[in-house]
Enzyme design. Structure first.
Site, mmCIF file in Angstrom:
data_model
loop_
_atom_site.group_PDB
_atom_site.id
_atom_site.type_symbol
_atom_site.label_atom_id
_atom_site.label_comp_id
_atom_site.label_asym_id
_atom_site.label_seq_id
_atom_site.Cartn_x
_atom_site.Cartn_y
_atom_site.Cartn_z
ATOM 1 N N HIS A 131 42.631 7.851 6.422
ATOM 2 C CA HIS A 131 42.283 6.994 5.280
ATOM 3 C C HIS A 131 41.804 7.847 4.100
ATOM 4 C CE1 HIS A 131 40.413 3.132 3.634
ATOM 5 N NE2 HIS A 131 39.858 4.072 2.884
ATOM 6 N N GLU A 132 40.880 8.768 4.381
ATOM 7 C CA GLU A 132 40.285 9.558 3.288
ATOM 8 C C GLU A 132 41.277 10.543 2.682
ATOM 9 O OE1 GLU A 132 37.551 8.541 2.074
ATOM 10 O OE2 GLU A 132 37.324 7.164 3.745
#
Ligand SMILES: [Zn+2]
Length: 151
Positions: A131-132
């Site tokens: 996600h990051e």
């Protein structure tokens, strides 16, 4: 150290590709500290990418599942397996979707001291890394959604 303003849905910084950090100096360490402060003042935030506070550099902070990490230029260098995730994002409060992510990822990055680190994330951590790091390429979790969730 300071709390920065989190950027929300519709902010152009969220869809920009972030630039690689060439020199890990005090300025970068200060941004990482501010990112961690900003993360900690959220209610249930696990991690934050620099463009979520409007800084277009490849920086991520994570405080999640016993991992406390400040990462510079993180890169996924290996992945395996598959898992179904429930995913949200500090920039999209109250919005949750179902995604498919690898079950395990290997991440190469530098820490705030400029040392190279190799990290393995499984399950929730694998989701978090994916996600990051995608944030840094201007991608958001909604691009990965296979189903909208009402939580
Ligand atoms: Zn996010």
């Amino acid at each position: 150290m300071a709390i920065r303003q989190i950027r929300y849905d519709g902010d152009p910084a969220l869809t920009k590709k972030c630039r690689k950090v060439e020199v890990i100096d005090d300025r970068i360490r200060l941004i990482l500290d501010d990112m961690m402060d900003t993360l900690h003042q959220t209610e249930n935030g696990a991690a934050l990418a620099a463009n979520q506070i409007g800084i277009l550099r490849r920086l991520v902070v994570i405080d999640y599942c016993d991992h406390y990490l400040k990462l510079v230029n993180p890169l996924i260098v290996g992945y395996s397996g598959e898992q179904e995730c429930v995913e949200g994002c500090l920039s999209f409060p109250g919005h949750y979707v179902k995604t498919i992510r690898p079950q395990r990822v290997t991440v190469q990055a530098f820490n705030e001291n400029g040392e190279e680190v190799l990290l393995i994330g499984e399950d929730e951590m694998a989701k978090c890394f994916c996600h990051e790091i995608e944030h840094l390429d201007g991608l958001i979790f909604l691009d990965r959604a296979i189903e909208e969730l009402e939580l």
